[in-house]
Design an enzyme around this catalytic site. Structure first.
Site, PDB file in Angstrom:
ATOM      1  N   GLU A 113       0.793  -1.407  -0.126  1.00  0.00           N
ATOM      2  CA  GLU A 113      -0.145  -0.404   0.186  1.00  0.00           C
ATOM      3  C   GLU A 113       0.876   1.235  -0.270  1.00  0.00           C
ATOM      4  O   GLU A 113       0.476   2.461  -0.608  1.00  0.00           O
ATOM      5  CB  GLU A 113      -1.012   0.202   0.848  1.00  0.00           C
ATOM      6  CG  GLU A 113      -1.973  -1.353   1.178  1.00  0.00           C
ATOM      7  CD  GLU A 113      -3.088  -1.427   0.383  1.00  0.00           C
ATOM      8  OE1 GLU A 113      -2.611  -1.037  -0.882  1.00  0.00           O
ATOM      9  OE2 GLU A 113      -3.997  -0.663   0.907  1.00  0.00           O
ATOM     10  N   THR A 150      -5.021   6.790  -5.506  1.00  0.00           N
ATOM     11  CA  THR A 150      -5.155   6.790  -3.830  1.00  0.00           C
ATOM     12  C   THR A 150      -4.321   8.320  -3.690  1.00  0.00           C
ATOM     13  O   THR A 150      -4.745   9.054  -2.812  1.00  0.00           O
ATOM     14  CB  THR A 150      -4.800   5.855  -3.219  1.00  0.00           C
ATOM     15  OG1 THR A 150      -6.180   5.053  -3.504  1.00  0.00           O
ATOM     16  CG2 THR A 150      -4.897   5.717  -1.220  1.00  0.00           C
TER      17      THR A 150
END
Ligand code: HSE
Length: 307
Positions: free
Chosen positions: A129, A182
């Site tokens: 991530e 993101t």
């Protein structure tokens, strides 16, 4: 010891309204299919048969980064081939990078005879991530690994809590054909918030968790409110406010942005309402000439599945 394994790694909805970076849940109807094999090359190699564009350089691929962090921690030079057979669209907001990172570390942990528990794998998957968005958030990788609803009670030290997942809860996802990275949708967030907004937000987090424990759909629904992140990110999703208003009128328990968007999710507790929610979302996106992928899924309670 097995030398090859194939897993289904589920899509996930992070934030769940009020729980920015701390709440998430897993879905049954979308996910990655990943195969891992030991190799004799002493390095990670990435192969892609998914039809979706993916970096093959293991230093640039989230799965490569996540797995390397685990192998470094284990101090092993064993190499692995990771092949993607099915891939969630990157930038969709349903945990594409998390599914890849979580699925790969899970698969390789299995091949190594499980030196780590599922909860211990969370911190390795978080490195994927970090590579994807610059921030090692765990609200997608934790439910992808553990299944159901999860809470990140604390990041330092990492404390992941599994929450109950009420039966009959359905999640409808609308993924409009626009890409929101993101990293970008985090950059636009304000870094400081007002105390009055924090009070509303933590009331809703507590309400949602309480609703999950007590199977109280009404409470789950009225706790699905985000007064901090959603108003900013909604600007990146055409038609968001109209869709939210219309699906709530149609009987959805609640509706918000899935992760960092652009996907929108709505919860309901009946097939009939979920179908109306799907049709409503479709009609509004079609009216704006935006292609959209819409599906309804039950909550995935299992997390990773060996196939
Ligand atoms: N909590 C993360 C965010 C999830 O909202 O940026 C990203 O999927």
């Amino acid at each position: 010891m097995k030398d090859s394994i194939k897993v289904f790694s589920p899509a996930t909805v992070a934030n769940v309204g009020s729980g920015f970076d701390i709440l998430g849940f897993a879905l049954n109807n979308r996910g990655d299919i990943i195969e891992a094999k030991m190799n004799n090359e002493k390095c990670i190699r990435i192969f892609n048969q998914s039809g979706t564009d993916l970096p093959l350089n293991p230093l640039k691929n989230v799965a490569g980064v996540a797995v390397q962090s685990m192998l470094t921690d284990l101090k092993t030079g064993q190499g692995f081939d990771i092949t993607f057979h099915q891939k969630i669209s990157p930038g969709s907001g349903i945990g594409s990078s998390a599914a890849s990172s979580a699925g790969s570390v899970f698969a390789i942990n299995e091949l190594l005879d499980n030196p780590y528990t599922l909860k211990e794998l969370v911190r390795f998957a978080m490195q994927g991530e970090k590579a994807a968005s610059g921030v090692a958030h765990a609200d997608n990788v934790a439910p992808a690994l553990l299944g159901g609803f999860t809470l990140i009670r604390s990041y330092n030290p990492l404390d992941v809590i599994q929450l109950p997942s009420p039966k009959n809860l359905l999640c409808t996802i609308a993924h409009p054909d626009i890409i929101v990275r993101t990293e970008d949708s985090r950059r636009i967030l304000t870094k400081e918030i007002l105390l009055k907004d924090a009070v509303i937000q933590w009331g809703n987090v507590a309400g949602l968790v309480s609703g999950l424990y007590t199977n109280d759909f009404e409470l789950i629904g009225r706790s699905l409110q985000d007064v901090i992140i959603e108003p900013i990110r909604a600007l990146l999703i055409p038609g968001f406010d109209k869709i939210k208003k219309t699906v709530l009128e149609a009987g959805a328990l609640g509706c918000s942005i899935s992760g960092s968007g652009p996907s929108i999710f709505a919860l309901s507790n009946s097939e009939g309402v979920a179908q109306i929610v799907e049709q409503t979302m479709k009609k509004i996106f079609n009216g704006m000439d935006i292609e959209v992928d819409i599906f309804t899924s039950t909550i995935n309670r299992q997390g990773q599945k060996i196939i």
